[in-house]
Design an enzyme around this catalytic site. Structure first.
Site, PDB file in Angstrom:
ATOM      1  N   HIS A  66       2.615 -54.930  20.448  1.00  0.00           N
ATOM      2  CA  HIS A  66       2.674 -54.782  18.997  1.00  0.00           C
ATOM      3  C   HIS A  66       3.469 -53.538  18.602  1.00  0.00           C
ATOM      4  CE1 HIS A  66      -0.869 -57.587  17.748  1.00  0.00           C
ATOM      5  NE2 HIS A  66      -0.138 -58.095  18.726  1.00  0.00           N
ATOM      6  N   ASP A 240      -8.334 -68.084  28.627  1.00  0.00           N
ATOM      7  CA  ASP A 240      -8.236 -68.627  29.980  1.00  0.00           C
ATOM      8  C   ASP A 240      -9.666 -68.808  30.486  1.00  0.00           C
ATOM      9  OD1 ASP A 240      -7.636 -69.294  32.548  1.00  0.00           O
ATOM     10  OD2 ASP A 240      -6.366 -67.558  32.970  1.00  0.00           O
ATOM     11  N   SER A 243     -11.734 -67.376  33.636  1.00  0.00           N
ATOM     12  CA  SER A 243     -10.848 -66.499  34.413  1.00  0.00           C
ATOM     13  C   SER A 243     -10.242 -65.398  33.552  1.00  0.00           C
ATOM     14  CB  SER A 243      -9.725 -67.337  35.051  1.00  0.00           C
ATOM     15  OG  SER A 243      -8.846 -66.562  35.807  1.00  0.00           O
TER      16      SER A 243
END
Length: 321
Positions: A66, A240, A243
């Site tokens: 960012h 995810d 994970s």
């Protein structure tokens, strides 16, 4: 396995970075004479913090991203501004965490190398060390950036979770990054979290007819609807699943199965080049993913940097001198 991958990445980077001069004034080891303790000090601060809060990895990576995408990698996202008019008060930055790690690193460095190391370089090092703490990729960080003095909430125009592939490619190209960089850096979502408001339209009203996004696997969409009700504004989801605390290849496997959490994840399949890079990561079992990620991070870290006599070296990272 992770250690061997990092060794390979480091060797490749030594060849890459020392063979090619950086015209922007950045180089590996910029502070080797003026603050040789730099990397060890920053690494200790990062590892100590992430031992207590390992989920800080993703926000720290996003913080660097960012920063670089608004005014370049100049540490402007770190600045506190009156009346909350700085970059960190913009909606996309409200979920950033870990500013204290930057502050602690700067404070530790000021004790041994006062007035030497920029906050923008500290942020670049922190992003790398956060990935290493998660047994992810390591890379040689080019340093020599100086800090910007301007941070304006109205200048924050970041790639969005709602963007299509045309917009994503355009945004990345404007920063000197190509389709491969887009895919590889999106792979950072392997440790990410997303919140339900970013999914509401995709799950419940994608075309304005009460439908879900057809590019999203229907079984996965059903699971997401159980977790995210239409009015849910607080629930966080793993990008995810199962994970998200490990930097690995599984993000690309999910995207290929149409199980990317955001529209911007799904969009990677909508362009021949980006789709090919996604499938390549799966086909090669991610053998080059760690190295590619480091290469793309170095490229991004060169975006709009201030060097030489431009900018300043802040005394504290939250305010200009």
């Amino acid at each position: 396995m992770a250690a061997s991958k990092r060794l390979v990445v480091s060797c490749l980077f030594l060849v890459l970075l020392f063979a090619q001069a950086n015209s922007q004034g950045l180089k590996v080891g910029f502070y080797s004479k003026t603050c040789p303790q730099l990397e060890g000090i920053v690494k200790k601060v990062v590892f100590d913090a992430m031992n207590k809060a390992p989920t800080l990895g993703a926000p720290l990576l996003r913080m660097f991203f960012h920063d670089c995408f608004v005014r370049g990698c100049d540490g402007s996202v770190l600045l506190d501004k009156p009346n909350n008019q700085g970059e960190k008060s913009a909606v996309p930055n409200l979920s950033l965490r870990g500013f204290g790690i930057i502050d602690d690193s700067k404070a530790a460095l000021e004790k041994v190398c006062p007035g030497i190391v920029s906050c923008s370089d500290i942020l670049a090092l922190v992003a790398r060390d956060a990935m290493v703490a998660l047994e992810g990729p390591s890379w040689e960080v080019e340093t020599g950036r100086r800090d910007g003095r301007v941070s304006n909430i109205n200048e924050v125009n970041l790639p969005s979770p709602f963007d299509n592939i045309t917009k994503l490619i355009s945004d990345f190209r404007s920063k000197g990054l190509n389709e491969k960089d887009l895919v590889i850096l999106s792979g950072g979502h392997t440790i990410g979290m997303g919140h339900c408001p970013l999914l509401t339209n995709r799950l419940y009203n994608f075309t304005g007819k009460g439908d879900s996004d057809p590019s999203l696997d229907s079984e996965y969409a059903a699971k997401l609807r159980k977790k995210c009700k239409p009015t849910d504004t607080t629930t966080a989801l793993e990008m995810d699943p199962g994970s998200f605390k490990t930097f690995d290849l599984s993000y690309f496997t999910l995207v290929a199965k149409r199980r990317g959490l955001f529209q911007s994840d799904a969009a990677l399949l909508d362009n021949s080049k980006t789709r090919a890079y996604v499938l390549q990561q799966i086909r090669t079992h991610g053998s080059m993913f760690f190295n590619d990620f480091g290469v793309s991070m170095v490229k991004m870290g060169r975006t709009g940097v201030l060097t030489g006599k431009a900018g300043e070296i802040r005394k504290t990272c939250r305010s200009a001198n």
